[in-house]
Scaffold this motif. Structure first.
Motif, mmCIF file in Angstrom:
data_model
loop_
_atom_site.group_PDB
_atom_site.id
_atom_site.type_symbol
_atom_site.label_atom_id
_atom_site.label_comp_id
_atom_site.label_asym_id
_atom_site.label_seq_id
_atom_site.Cartn_x
_atom_site.Cartn_y
_atom_site.Cartn_z
ATOM 1 N N LEU A 80 0.854 -1.172 0.000
ATOM 2 C CA LEU A 80 0.000 0.000 0.000
ATOM 3 C C LEU A 80 0.897 1.231 0.000
ATOM 4 O O LEU A 80 1.535 1.530 1.007
ATOM 5 N N GLN A 81 0.959 1.890 -1.148
ATOM 6 C CA GLN A 81 1.714 3.126 -1.263
ATOM 7 C C GLN A 81 0.795 4.273 -0.868
ATOM 8 O O GLN A 81 -0.261 4.454 -1.488
ATOM 9 N N MET A 82 1.189 5.003 0.146
ATOM 10 C CA MET A 82 0.356 6.079 0.680
ATOM 11 C C MET A 82 1.078 7.409 0.481
ATOM 12 O O MET A 82 2.157 7.619 1.049
ATOM 13 N N ASN A 83 0.494 8.269 -0.333
ATOM 14 C CA ASN A 83 1.063 9.578 -0.611
ATOM 15 C C ASN A 83 0.152 10.675 -0.072
ATOM 16 O O ASN A 83 -1.034 10.444 0.175
ATOM 17 N N ASN A 84 0.710 11.862 0.065
ATOM 18 C CA ASN A 84 -0.055 13.016 0.557
ATOM 19 C C ASN A 84 -0.857 12.645 1.805
ATOM 20 O O ASN A 84 -2.071 12.887 1.884
ATOM 21 N N LEU A 85 -0.162 12.060 2.760
ATOM 22 C CA LEU A 85 -0.833 11.602 3.976
ATOM 23 C C LEU A 85 -1.392 12.765 4.783
ATOM 24 O O LEU A 85 -0.810 13.869 4.806
ATOM 25 N N LYS A 86 -2.516 12.501 5.425
ATOM 26 C CA LYS A 86 -3.210 13.495 6.237
ATOM 27 C C LYS A 86 -3.311 13.000 7.673
ATOM 28 O O LYS A 86 -3.288 11.786 7.909
ATOM 29 N N PRO A 87 -3.447 13.901 8.634
ATOM 30 C CA PRO A 87 -3.582 13.457 10.029
ATOM 31 C C PRO A 87 -4.729 12.470 10.227
ATOM 32 O O PRO A 87 -4.622 11.561 11.050
ATOM 33 N N GLU A 88 -5.785 12.601 9.449
ATOM 34 C CA GLU A 88 -6.916 11.674 9.591
ATOM 35 C C GLU A 88 -6.607 10.280 9.059
ATOM 36 O O GLU A 88 -7.415 9.365 9.214
ATOM 37 N N ASP A 89 -5.451 10.096 8.438
ATOM 38 C CA ASP A 89 -5.028 8.759 8.019
ATOM 39 C C ASP A 89 -4.364 7.998 9.179
ATOM 40 O O ASP A 89 -4.045 6.807 9.033
ATOM 41 N N THR A 90 -4.158 8.669 10.292
ATOM 42 C CA THR A 90 -3.550 8.016 11.453
ATOM 43 C C THR A 90 -4.425 6.853 11.925
ATOM 44 O O THR A 90 -5.616 7.021 12.180
ATOM 45 N N ALA A 91 -3.821 5.673 12.005
ATOM 46 C CA ALA A 91 -4.560 4.467 12.379
ATOM 47 C C ALA A 91 -3.594 3.291 12.431
ATOM 48 O O ALA A 91 -2.450 3.384 11.974
ATOM 49 N N VAL A 92 -4.098 2.199 12.962
ATOM 50 C CA VAL A 92 -3.407 0.915 12.801
ATOM 51 C C VAL A 92 -3.917 0.306 11.500
ATOM 52 O O VAL A 92 -5.132 0.200 11.298
ATOM 53 N N TYR A 93 -3.008 -0.053 10.628
ATOM 54 C CA TYR A 93 -3.355 -0.613 9.335
ATOM 55 C C TYR A 93 -3.185 -2.134 9.384
ATOM 56 O O TYR A 93 -2.118 -2.628 9.767
ATOM 57 N N TYR A 94 -4.245 -2.828 8.981
ATOM 58 C CA TYR A 94 -4.258 -4.286 9.019
ATOM 59 C C TYR A 94 -4.313 -4.848 7.604
ATOM 60 O O TYR A 94 -5.116 -4.408 6.774
ATOM 61 N N CYS A 95 -3.497 -5.835 7.376
ATOM 62 C CA CYS A 95 -3.512 -6.566 6.117
ATOM 63 C C CYS A 95 -4.530 -7.699 6.229
ATOM 64 O O CYS A 95 -4.691 -8.299 7.297
ATOM 65 N N THR A 96 -5.175 -7.991 5.137
ATOM 66 C CA THR A 96 -6.125 -9.091 5.137
ATOM 67 C C THR A 96 -5.994 -9.912 3.865
ATOM 68 O O THR A 96 -5.612 -9.398 2.812
#
Length: 115
Positions: A80-96
């Motif tokens: 998961l390439q994440m660009n232009n990150l925002k504070p609201e993207d703050t989280a624990v990211y889980y793979c499934t």
């Protein structure tokens, strides 16, 4: 048994980028769907993006144009390439990984975006 191990989380400033990786191991059907969910503090776990074995991707509206999901079937790995990150993207990211109707989950990797 299927194991999913995420990596690549961390602390980044708003506008920055991170790349998450998730390697799957164990026994599962080759034709499967892999994806990413995220859970912010005090919130439910929400879908971010999924990708089929053939490469068809779907995204939640809030990340379209900023995040890109991809996979390497030979390595059983999803990115998961994440660009232009925002504070609201703050989280624990889980793979499934979903195989034959069963959902498997990784333990998660924390992404923190500072303003």
């Amino acid at each position: 048994q299927v194991q999913l191990v995420e990596s690549g989380g961390g602390l980044v400033q708003a506008g920055g980028s991170l790349r998450l990786s998730c390697a799957a191991s164990g026994t599962f059907f080759a034709i499967n769907v892999m994806g990413w969910y995220r859970q912010a503090p005090g919130s439910q776990r929400d879908l971010v993006a999924t990708i089929t074995h053939g490469g068809s991707a779907n995204y939640v509206d809030s990340v379209k144009g900023r995040f890109t999901i991809s996979r390497d079937n030979a390595k059983n790995t999803v990115y998961l390439q994440m660009n232009n990150l925002k504070p609201e993207d703050t989280a624990v990211y889980y793979c499934t990984l979903k195989s034959l109707g069963v959902n498997y989950w990784g333990k998660g990797t924390l992404v923190t975006v500072s303003s």
